[in-house]
Scaffold this motif. Structure first.
Motif, mmCIF file in Angstrom:
data_model
loop_
_atom_site.group_PDB
_atom_site.id
_atom_site.type_symbol
_atom_site.label_atom_id
_atom_site.label_comp_id
_atom_site.label_asym_id
_atom_site.label_seq_id
_atom_site.Cartn_x
_atom_site.Cartn_y
_atom_site.Cartn_z
ATOM 1 N N ALA A 297 6.940 -7.012 -2.071
ATOM 2 C CA ALA A 297 8.080 -7.014 -2.994
ATOM 3 C C ALA A 297 9.136 -8.022 -2.577
ATOM 4 O O ALA A 297 9.594 -8.839 -3.388
ATOM 5 C CB ALA A 297 8.680 -5.614 -3.074
ATOM 6 N N SER A 298 9.526 -7.990 -1.306
ATOM 7 C CA SER A 298 10.528 -8.953 -0.840
ATOM 8 C C SER A 298 9.983 -10.371 -0.935
ATOM 9 O O SER A 298 10.722 -11.321 -1.201
ATOM 10 C CB SER A 298 10.960 -8.635 0.598
ATOM 11 O OG SER A 298 9.850 -8.658 1.481
ATOM 12 N N GLY A 299 8.664 -10.515 -0.747
ATOM 13 C CA GLY A 299 8.047 -11.829 -0.888
ATOM 14 C C GLY A 299 8.132 -12.352 -2.311
ATOM 15 O O GLY A 299 8.280 -13.554 -2.540
ATOM 16 N N ALA A 300 8.056 -11.448 -3.299
ATOM 17 C CA ALA A 300 8.144 -11.860 -4.698
ATOM 18 C C ALA A 300 9.538 -12.380 -5.028
ATOM 19 O O ALA A 300 9.688 -13.422 -5.677
ATOM 20 C CB ALA A 300 7.781 -10.688 -5.610
ATOM 21 N N ILE B 226 13.403 -3.379 -10.228
ATOM 22 C CA ILE B 226 13.300 -3.212 -8.779
ATOM 23 C C ILE B 226 11.825 -3.284 -8.397
ATOM 24 O O ILE B 226 10.995 -2.576 -8.969
ATOM 25 C CB ILE B 226 13.900 -1.875 -8.319
ATOM 26 C CG1 ILE B 226 15.243 -1.621 -9.005
ATOM 27 C CG2 ILE B 226 14.073 -1.863 -6.805
ATOM 28 C CD1 ILE B 226 15.727 -0.196 -8.885
ATOM 29 N N LEU B 227 11.516 -4.143 -7.464
ATOM 30 C CA LEU B 227 10.128 -4.331 -7.024
ATOM 31 C C LEU B 227 9.858 -3.529 -5.760
ATOM 32 O O LEU B 227 10.703 -3.457 -4.862
ATOM 33 C CB LEU B 227 9.843 -5.813 -6.765
ATOM 34 C CG LEU B 227 10.162 -6.779 -7.908
ATOM 35 C CD1 LEU B 227 9.762 -8.203 -7.508
ATOM 36 C CD2 LEU B 227 9.481 -6.373 -9.202
ATOM 37 N N GLY B 228 8.684 -2.926 -5.702
ATOM 38 C CA GLY B 228 8.299 -2.174 -4.526
ATOM 39 C C GLY B 228 6.811 -2.313 -4.268
ATOM 40 O O GLY B 228 6.052 -2.774 -5.127
ATOM 41 N N ALA B 229 6.382 -1.933 -3.079
ATOM 42 C CA ALA B 229 4.962 -1.949 -2.732
ATOM 43 C C ALA B 229 4.675 -0.762 -1.826
ATOM 44 O O ALA B 229 5.475 -0.431 -0.948
ATOM 45 C CB ALA B 229 4.593 -3.261 -2.032
ATOM 46 N N LEU B 230 3.558 -0.119 -2.070
ATOM 47 C CA LEU B 230 3.180 1.068 -1.304
ATOM 48 C C LEU B 230 1.750 0.936 -0.820
ATOM 49 O O LEU B 230 0.972 0.138 -1.348
ATOM 50 C CB LEU B 230 3.344 2.326 -2.161
ATOM 51 C CG LEU B 230 2.681 2.322 -3.542
ATOM 52 C CD1 LEU B 230 1.235 2.788 -3.475
ATOM 53 C CD2 LEU B 230 3.459 3.194 -4.513
ATOM 54 N N LEU B 231 1.410 1.715 0.192
ATOM 55 C CA LEU B 231 0.043 1.729 0.706
ATOM 56 C C LEU B 231 -0.791 2.706 -0.115
ATOM 57 O O LEU B 231 -0.328 3.797 -0.445
ATOM 58 C CB LEU B 231 0.033 2.137 2.182
ATOM 59 C CG LEU B 231 0.823 1.247 3.138
ATOM 60 C CD1 LEU B 231 0.700 1.776 4.562
ATOM 61 C CD2 LEU B 231 0.350 -0.193 3.065
ATOM 62 N N GLY B 232 -2.006 2.299 -0.463
ATOM 63 C CA GLY B 232 -2.841 3.164 -1.285
ATOM 64 C C GLY B 232 -4.317 2.983 -0.990
ATOM 65 O O GLY B 232 -4.739 2.074 -0.270
ATOM 66 N N ASP B 233 -5.118 3.876 -1.569
ATOM 67 C CA ASP B 233 -6.574 3.799 -1.431
ATOM 68 C C ASP B 233 -7.113 2.849 -2.489
ATOM 69 O O ASP B 233 -7.750 3.260 -3.471
ATOM 70 C CB ASP B 233 -7.189 5.189 -1.596
ATOM 71 C CG ASP B 233 -6.820 6.122 -0.458
ATOM 72 O OD1 ASP B 233 -6.678 5.634 0.680
ATOM 73 O OD2 ASP B 233 -6.657 7.329 -0.698
#
Length: 333
Positions: A29-32, A125-132
């Motif tokens: 997200a911060s990279g975007a 607001i951009l975010g990223a989470l860990l997932g399967d």
């Protein structure tokens, strides 16, 4: 009191925010937001007071040399503005920083104060989470909002999440209570390759942002970086039979879940989105972004802090289906 004497009247401004830390798996997200700031040469016009929101034993300042003079960069959140040229120009207000350590309500109120003074029409607001999710498939990107009307008009999910949350969830709720339309875009990052950077997830977020606010974003070297990232993970997975077997299991689960959405209508919609986004005649002139007066641009960038090893507590209800048009860059959902 917020005074923005150095910023001109903005055109249809949208605020795009991302915060390093718990809500930023793989720094996607911060990279975007950093990519937007770099490609459109954003100029910093404000920075929040680091003393108010950060524990310096958690987010330490850094010392650096500027022509032999030692200077200090304090962890904070900075705001910049970029103008997208073309036949339909508009402005983006970019918010990039670190998830605050304290006083979250005051932090959000200060961000909203800037949004109000600048006439921001919507906050993304951009975010990223860990997932399967397997690294070999399109990156799932979910768009969620707390506003039922906005969910209907923009084809988003109305969030039903309950549980621990991060600054992304708090800021979205603050916007909703203040009557400011707000959307969160979440990219799912494979938990077995969570270390930053993750250019494939960053690319997926930018592609979804393009569709959401109807702009074209210059991608630069990001598609090639995403391909190289996937190739590197492929090679690492091939060296470990257990990892390769696990990735195959995730692939099968993902493909099975996506089958109901692989209809002719869905493919047609995605192809139309691709043409609209990549039509050179519709591409706006990036411009040089240099139209601010009296700004405080040129502030040193705060070094990135590695994200927590766990996913965001603000995990959306579930990723949408994969986008069949994205294999070229590589994909998003």
């Amino acid at each position: 009191m917020i005074e923005l004497e150095g910023v001109p009247e903005l055109i249809d401004p949208v605020m795009v925010a991302a915060f390093e830390g718990w809500n930023d798996a793989g720094d996607a997200a911060s990279g975007a937001v950093a990519h937007l700031d770099r490609e459109w040469k954003g100029e910093v016009f404000a920075a929040l007071d680091a003393e108010d929101y950060y524990d310096f034993q958690v987010n330490r300042p850094t010392v650096w040399l500027d022509n032999g003079v030692r200077k200090i960069t304090w962890p904070t959140t900075r705001l910049s503005v970029v103008r997208i040229g073309g036949t339909k120009p508009r402005d983006l207000v970019l918010v990039r920083g670190i998830e605050p350590s304290m006083r979250w309500r005051s932090f959000c109120n200060e961000i909203l104060g800037f949004a109000h003074e600048l006439g921001v029409e919507m906050v993304v607001i951009l975010g990223a989470l860990l997932g399967d999710t397997p690294h070999t498939r399109p990156v799932p990107v979910s768009g969620v909002t707390s506003d039922a009307d906005l969910a209907r008009t923009m084809d988003l999910e109305e969030t039903k999440y309950e549980g621990p949350t991060g600054i992304v969830g708090i800021l979205q709720e603050a916007c909703t209570h203040a009557g400011v339309p707000a959307v969160s875009l979440w990219a799912a990052v494979p938990h077995y390759v969570s270390q930053p950077p993750n250019p494939k997830a960053t690319l997926a977020l930018l592609n979804r942002l393009e569709d959401l606010i109807d702009i074209r974003i210059p991608l630069g070297e990001l598609p090639e970086d995403a391909r190289a990232w996937q190739l590197g993970v492929d090679q690492l997975a091939a060296e470990d039979s257990e990892v390769a077997e696990y990735v195959q299991t995730l692939e099968e689960a993902r493909d099975t879940a996506d089958l109901p959405e692989a209809s002719g209508d869905a493919i047609a919609r995605e192809f139309e989105r691709y043409l609209r986004r990549r039509d050179p005649s519709a591409a706006p002139d990036p411009g040089d972004g240099s139209y601010l007066r009296d700004t405080s641009g040129g502030l040193p960038r705060t070094p990135k802090r590695k994200p927590e090893p766990s996913g965001s507590g603000d995990e959306p209800p579930g990723p949408p289906a994969a986008s069949p048009d994205e294999d070229e860059t590589p994909p998003e959902a």
